[in-house]
Write a protein that holds these residues in place. Sequence first.
Motif, PDB file in Angstrom:
ATOM      1  N   ASN A   1       0.799  -1.205   0.059  1.00  9.57           N
ATOM      2  CA  ASN A   1       0.005  -0.054  -0.124  1.00  9.57           C
ATOM      3  C   ASN A   1       0.884   1.318  -0.010  1.00  9.57           C
ATOM      4  OD1 ASN A   1      -2.320  -1.483   0.028  1.00  9.57           O
ATOM      5  ND2 ASN A   1      -2.114  -1.706   2.414  1.00  9.57           N
ATOM      6  N   VAL A   2       0.287   2.370  -0.364  1.00 11.66           N
ATOM      7  CA  VAL A   2       0.718   3.823  -0.281  1.00 11.66           C
ATOM      8  C   VAL A   2      -0.598   4.396   0.695  1.00 11.66           C
ATOM      9  CG1 VAL A   2       1.076   5.961  -1.424  1.00 11.66           C
ATOM     10  CG2 VAL A   2       2.017   3.678  -2.552  1.00 11.66           C
ATOM     11  N   TYR A   3       0.062   5.634   1.421  1.00  5.40           N
ATOM     12  CA  TYR A   3      -0.778   6.049   2.477  1.00  5.40           C
ATOM     13  C   TYR A   3      -0.898   7.540   2.040  1.00  5.40           C
ATOM     14  CZ  TYR A   3       0.005   1.751   4.924  1.00  5.40           C
ATOM     15  OH  TYR A   3       0.152   0.438   5.168  1.00  5.40           O
ATOM     16  N   LEU A   4      -2.194   8.110   1.977  1.00  5.92           N
ATOM     17  CA  LEU A   4      -2.393   9.297   1.438  1.00  5.92           C
ATOM     18  C   LEU A   4      -3.098  10.388   2.685  1.00  5.92           C
ATOM     19  CD1 LEU A   4      -2.116   7.904  -1.220  1.00  5.92           C
ATOM     20  CD2 LEU A   4      -4.160   9.650  -1.813  1.00  5.92           C
ATOM     21  N   PHE A   5      -2.655  11.410   3.115  1.00  5.45           N
ATOM     22  CA  PHE A   5      -2.885  11.977   4.340  1.00  5.45           C
ATOM     23  C   PHE A   5      -2.942  13.773   4.019  1.00  5.45           C
ATOM     24  CE2 PHE A   5       1.476  12.169   5.100  1.00  5.45           C
ATOM     25  CZ  PHE A   5       1.614  13.382   5.836  1.00  5.45           C
ATOM     26  N   GLY A   6      -3.483  14.419   4.766  1.00 10.28           N
ATOM     27  CA  GLY A   6      -3.237  15.845   4.772  1.00 10.28           C
ATOM     28  C   GLY A   6      -4.721  16.566   4.321  1.00 10.28           C
ATOM     29  N   ALA A   7      -4.612  17.483   3.414  1.00 13.93           N
ATOM     30  CA  ALA A   7      -5.924  18.282   3.382  1.00 13.93           C
ATOM     31  C   ALA A   7      -6.832  17.281   2.559  1.00 13.93           C
ATOM     32  CB  ALA A   7      -5.710  19.544   2.402  1.00 13.93           C
ATOM     33  N   LEU A   8      -7.199  16.285   3.231  1.00 15.31           N
ATOM     34  CA  LEU A   8      -8.166  15.185   2.259  1.00 15.31           C
ATOM     35  C   LEU A   8      -9.430  15.293   3.574  1.00 15.31           C
ATOM     36  CD1 LEU A   8      -5.808  12.550   1.502  1.00 15.31           C
ATOM     37  CD2 LEU A   8      -6.809  14.290  -0.197  1.00 15.31           C
ATOM     38  N   SER A   9     -10.612  14.830   2.796  1.00 15.49           N
ATOM     39  CA  SER A   9     -11.735  14.696   3.721  1.00 15.49           C
ATOM     40  C   SER A   9     -11.531  13.551   4.770  1.00 15.49           C
ATOM     41  CB  SER A   9     -13.081  14.424   2.813  1.00 15.49           C
ATOM     42  OG  SER A   9     -12.805  13.393   1.892  1.00 15.49           O
ATOM     43  N   SER A  10     -10.710  12.499   4.366  1.00 11.92           N
ATOM     44  CA  SER A  10     -10.330  11.196   5.221  1.00 11.92           C
ATOM     45  C   SER A  10      -9.224  10.808   4.511  1.00 11.92           C
ATOM     46  CB  SER A  10     -11.495  10.458   5.307  1.00 11.92           C
ATOM     47  OG  SER A  10     -11.732   9.670   4.188  1.00 11.92           O
ATOM     48  N   GLU A  11      -8.338  10.389   5.364  1.00  8.63           N
ATOM     49  CA  GLU A  11      -7.079   9.752   4.823  1.00  8.63           C
ATOM     50  C   GLU A  11      -7.145   8.559   4.114  1.00  8.63           C
ATOM     51  OE1 GLU A  11      -4.301   9.279   8.059  1.00  8.63           O
ATOM     52  OE2 GLU A  11      -5.570   7.795   9.167  1.00  8.63           O
ATOM     53  N   MET A  12      -6.371   7.973   3.406  1.00  5.47           N
ATOM     54  CA  MET A  12      -6.688   6.746   2.382  1.00  5.47           C
ATOM     55  C   MET A  12      -5.206   5.721   2.478  1.00  5.47           C
ATOM     56  SD  MET A  12      -8.559   8.709  -0.963  1.00  5.47           S
ATOM     57  CE  MET A  12      -8.580   7.131  -1.798  1.00  5.47           C
ATOM     58  N   THR A  13      -5.730   4.583   2.048  1.00  4.16           N
ATOM     59  CA  THR A  13      -4.923   3.547   1.972  1.00  4.16           C
ATOM     60  C   THR A  13      -5.129   3.152   0.698  1.00  4.16           C
ATOM     61  OG1 THR A  13      -4.866   3.061   4.288  1.00  4.16           O
ATOM     62  CG2 THR A  13      -3.831   1.377   2.542  1.00  4.16           C
ATOM     63  N   VAL A  14      -4.076   3.302  -0.416  1.00  7.68           N
ATOM     64  CA  VAL A  14      -4.361   2.746  -1.578  1.00  7.68           C
ATOM     65  C   VAL A  14      -3.304   1.664  -2.240  1.00  7.68           C
ATOM     66  CG1 VAL A  14      -5.517   4.785  -2.408  1.00  7.68           C
ATOM     67  CG2 VAL A  14      -3.061   4.787  -2.610  1.00  7.68           C
ATOM     68  N   THR A  15      -3.676   0.784  -2.843  1.00  7.74           N
ATOM     69  CA  THR A  15      -2.716  -0.299  -3.445  1.00  7.74           C
ATOM     70  C   THR A  15      -1.475   0.665  -4.216  1.00  7.74           C
ATOM     71  OG1 THR A  15      -4.666  -1.769  -3.638  1.00  7.74           O
ATOM     72  CG2 THR A  15      -2.403  -2.225  -4.907  1.00  7.74           C
ATOM     73  N   HIS A  16      -0.406  -0.088  -4.001  1.00  7.48           N
ATOM     74  CA  HIS A  16       0.854   0.534  -4.683  1.00  7.48           C
ATOM     75  C   HIS A  16       0.930   0.081  -6.081  1.00  7.48           C
ATOM     76  CE1 HIS A  16       4.883   0.151  -5.930  1.00  7.48           C
ATOM     77  NE2 HIS A  16       5.140   1.353  -5.471  1.00  7.48           N
ATOM     78  N   ARG A  17       1.265   0.849  -6.939  1.00  3.91           N
ATOM     79  CA  ARG A  17       1.280   0.507  -8.390  1.00  3.91           C
ATOM     80  C   ARG A  17       2.593   0.874  -8.924  1.00  3.91           C
ATOM     81  NH1 ARG A  17      -3.294   4.055  -8.355  1.00  3.91           N
ATOM     82  NH2 ARG A  17      -2.227   5.410  -9.781  1.00  3.91           N
ATOM     83  N   GLY A  18       3.155  -0.295  -9.447  1.00  2.00           N
ATOM     84  CA  GLY A  18       4.574  -0.218 -10.008  1.00  2.00           C
ATOM     85  C   GLY A  18       4.861   0.662 -11.041  1.00  2.00           C
ATOM     86  N   ALA A  19       5.713   1.575 -11.131  1.00  3.72           N
ATOM     87  CA  ALA A  19       6.023   2.599 -12.132  1.00  3.72           C
ATOM     88  C   ALA A  19       5.062   3.955 -12.113  1.00  3.72           C
ATOM     89  CB  ALA A  19       6.057   2.114 -13.320  1.00  3.72           C
ATOM     90  N   ALA A  20       4.102   3.783 -11.356  1.00  2.00           N
ATOM     91  CA  ALA A  20       3.189   4.923 -10.970  1.00  2.00           C
ATOM     92  C   ALA A  20       3.683   6.293 -10.408  1.00  2.00           C
ATOM     93  CB  ALA A  20       1.651   4.583 -10.436  1.00  2.00           C
ATOM     94  N   ALA A  21       3.565   7.413 -10.924  1.00  2.00           N
ATOM     95  CA  ALA A  21       4.038   8.377 -10.288  1.00  2.00           C
ATOM     96  C   ALA A  21       3.268   8.871  -9.185  1.00  2.00           C
ATOM     97  CB  ALA A  21       3.763   9.916 -11.342  1.00  2.00           C
TER      98      ALA A  21
END
Length: 242
Positions: free
Chosen positions: A143-163
């Motif tokens: 996974n990759v973890y998103l946080f900050g100025a979001l309505s809620s933090e998110m956990t998303v699946t890691h994708r190879g070669a994705a920016a």
Amino acid sequence: MLKQLIFSVLLVAPAVYGAVTVDINGSSYQFDANPRLNDVLAPVALQSNWYWPAAALYQLDSDEPEQLRQQVLQQIAQLKQHKSTDSDLVSTLQALERQLATWRLAKRIVVPIDYDFARVRPEFNPRFDNGTYLLQLKQRPANVYLFGALSSEMTVTHRGAAAAADYIISAQPTALADVAELILLQPDGKVQAAGAAYWNRAHIEAMPGAQIFIPLQSQLFSSQLDILNKRLLELASHRVLP
């Protein structure tokens, strides 16, 4: 500079004998002498195919991260009070409060952790000072973890070669989010700017287990949100991820 200082202290600390306890993935290891990193890793290094870039060392007997969390929450409370008529800002700050409340924190000691390197290269084999530590070893994170100025933090699946910018497509940024200026916290402790706008977009990949910080937009004639962004980023560096 602080990270370099912590590493140098660990590296050159004299062999003062004392008590060192290291929790490694739920198992506790006691050391009467002050061990080096290879000594700590030896019992577990070959137990699994560890993804060394995501290995993380934390000092558990330090209250610095919790003190920082309280400072951040206090700043958020003051901003909510002083900017109570700005509904977009208040909504963003409330979302941040919810995120921070769930974080497990411990003082991160940013040192390269790799068993092979520790055995053959002295600069990657620091000695532990007395204390209680948490050492997280993981197989390749999913996974990759998103946080900050979001309505809620998110956990998303890691994708190879994705920016890094590709991961925020499915996110729900708040009205105060600066989606053009993402900041990437790689699992090895490295911090990178990852522009997401047409004028600053760069193909910077998030490593498995990385965090992506969506900062708040800067405001004219005020540095308060810039200070908050810096504190949030610092606090996230001490976050103990699953």
